[in-house]
Design an enzyme around this catalytic site. Structure first.
Site, mmCIF file in Angstrom:
data_model
loop_
_atom_site.group_PDB
_atom_site.id
_atom_site.type_symbol
_atom_site.label_atom_id
_atom_site.label_comp_id
_atom_site.label_asym_id
_atom_site.label_seq_id
_atom_site.Cartn_x
_atom_site.Cartn_y
_atom_site.Cartn_z
ATOM 1 C CD1 TRP A 82 -1.987 -2.296 1.776
ATOM 2 C CD2 TRP A 82 -2.941 -1.331 0.004
ATOM 3 N NE1 TRP A 82 -2.970 -3.132 1.305
ATOM 4 C CE2 TRP A 82 -3.556 -2.568 0.226
ATOM 5 C CE3 TRP A 82 -3.363 -0.548 -1.064
ATOM 6 C CZ2 TRP A 82 -4.595 -3.055 -0.586
ATOM 7 C CZ3 TRP A 82 -4.401 -1.018 -1.879
ATOM 8 C CH2 TRP A 82 -4.987 -2.258 -1.634
ATOM 9 C CG ASP A 105 -2.948 4.107 4.367
ATOM 10 O OD1 ASP A 105 -3.924 3.854 5.107
ATOM 11 O OD2 ASP A 105 -2.689 3.459 3.330
ATOM 12 C CE LYS A 159 -7.650 -3.065 4.646
ATOM 13 N NZ LYS A 159 -8.602 -3.346 3.594
HETATM 14 C C1 LIG Z 1 -2.974 0.114 4.546
HETATM 15 C C2 LIG Z 1 -3.923 0.199 3.406
HETATM 16 N N1 LIG Z 1 -3.951 1.312 2.657
HETATM 17 C C3 LIG Z 1 -4.795 1.449 1.621
HETATM 18 C C4 LIG Z 1 -5.677 0.442 1.268
HETATM 19 C C5 LIG Z 1 -6.601 0.638 0.100
HETATM 20 O O1 LIG Z 1 -7.872 0.852 0.588
HETATM 21 P P1 LIG Z 1 -9.150 1.029 -0.345
HETATM 22 O O2 LIG Z 1 -9.538 -0.346 -0.786
HETATM 23 O O3 LIG Z 1 -10.141 1.660 0.586
HETATM 24 O O4 LIG Z 1 -8.788 1.904 -1.476
HETATM 25 C C6 LIG Z 1 -5.690 -0.736 2.008
HETATM 26 C C7 LIG Z 1 -6.644 -1.772 1.643
HETATM 27 O O5 LIG Z 1 -6.617 -2.879 1.801
HETATM 28 C C8 LIG Z 1 -4.794 -0.855 3.114
HETATM 29 O O6 LIG Z 1 -4.771 -1.968 3.835
#
Ligand SMILES: Cc1ncc(COP(=O)(O)O)c(C=O)c1O
Length: 229
Positions: free
Chosen positions: A102, A170, A194
């Protein structure tokens, strides 16, 4: 039959009382003889739901004065872009810590819009550790971290507090799992699915006074000032 547990990183299991209250509101919200999802999102009944959600976030995370709490669309993945557009100056440079899939995606998004300095990476060992001992060069518009790396299972235990730049995080997969000091951050964002609730909304906590300083033209709906207003 007993309730089945889902151990997946997302969507999260929600408390039964939340499911019950939500299902009642879907059938008949506030005795309006209408569903929560049939009323105007600008009506006082619905606005009160959102105001309550914002107040709860502020209470639980002890959000200080001067920060706004927003629930926006587009997932945390749009947060990668929102970060850049709202905090990276035109022709600017931002620092990133590369700790997993991510953060790599966040870096990719930033690279499309400006210069990125990856201050440290654990990609050499398939992201099985959190790099330490790195420094952040002067002149960075912000330093971006992913506090918990959902896929690789690593978490930043000691949150860096850079003196020479803003911190943006994030926190999609560890928000509300531990106490945080919101005033360390210029912005926190987290997809709801999550640790908070169902997919479909993303929590943002932003220090208002830091916005509007990039010199960029920001599309209206990606400009955090639009949503704060
Ligand atoms: C740490 C992290 N950042 C970003 C994301 C992306 O999230 P989204 O599916 O809401 O775009 C995830 C998704 O699994 C994640 O675990």
């Amino acid at each position: 039959m007993s309730k089945v547990h889902n151990f997946s990183a997302g969507p999260s299991i929600l408390p039964q009382e939340v499911i019950k209250k939500a299902s009642e509101a879907i059938l008949n919200f506030n005795n309006l003889n209408l569903s929560l999802i049939e009323i105007s999102h600008r009506s006082k009944d619905f606005v009160a739901v959102m105001d309550n959600a914002v107040a709860l976030v502020k209470e639980l995370l002890e959000v200080p004065e001067g920060y706004s709490v927003l629930f926006l669309q587009g997932g945390a993945s749009t947060g990668f872009l929102t970060t850049v557009l709202n905090f990276m100056k035109e022709n600017g440079n931002a620092a990133y810590l590369n700790t997993g899939a991510w953060s790599r995606n966040a870096i990719k998004e930033a690279t499309a819009f400006g210069e990125v300095t990856v201050v440290a990476s654990s990609e050499d060992k398939n992201f099985n550790y959190i790099p330490k001992g790195y420094s952040i060069p002067d002149g960075m518009d912000y330093f971006h971290i992913t506090t918990n790396n959902t896929i690789f299972g690593t978490q930043i235990k000691n949150i860096p507090t850079p003196k020479n730049t803003l911190l943006i995080a994030d926190m999609s997969s560890d928000i509300f799992s531990r106490k945080i000091n919101v005033s360390d951050y210029a912005m926190i964002y987290a997809g709801a699915q999550k640790n908070m609730g169902p997919a479909g909304t993303t929590l943002y906590i932003i220090k208002d006074e830091l916005l509007g300083k990039t010199g960029r033209t920001i599309p209206t709906m990606l400009d955090l000032r639009t949503h704060i207003k």
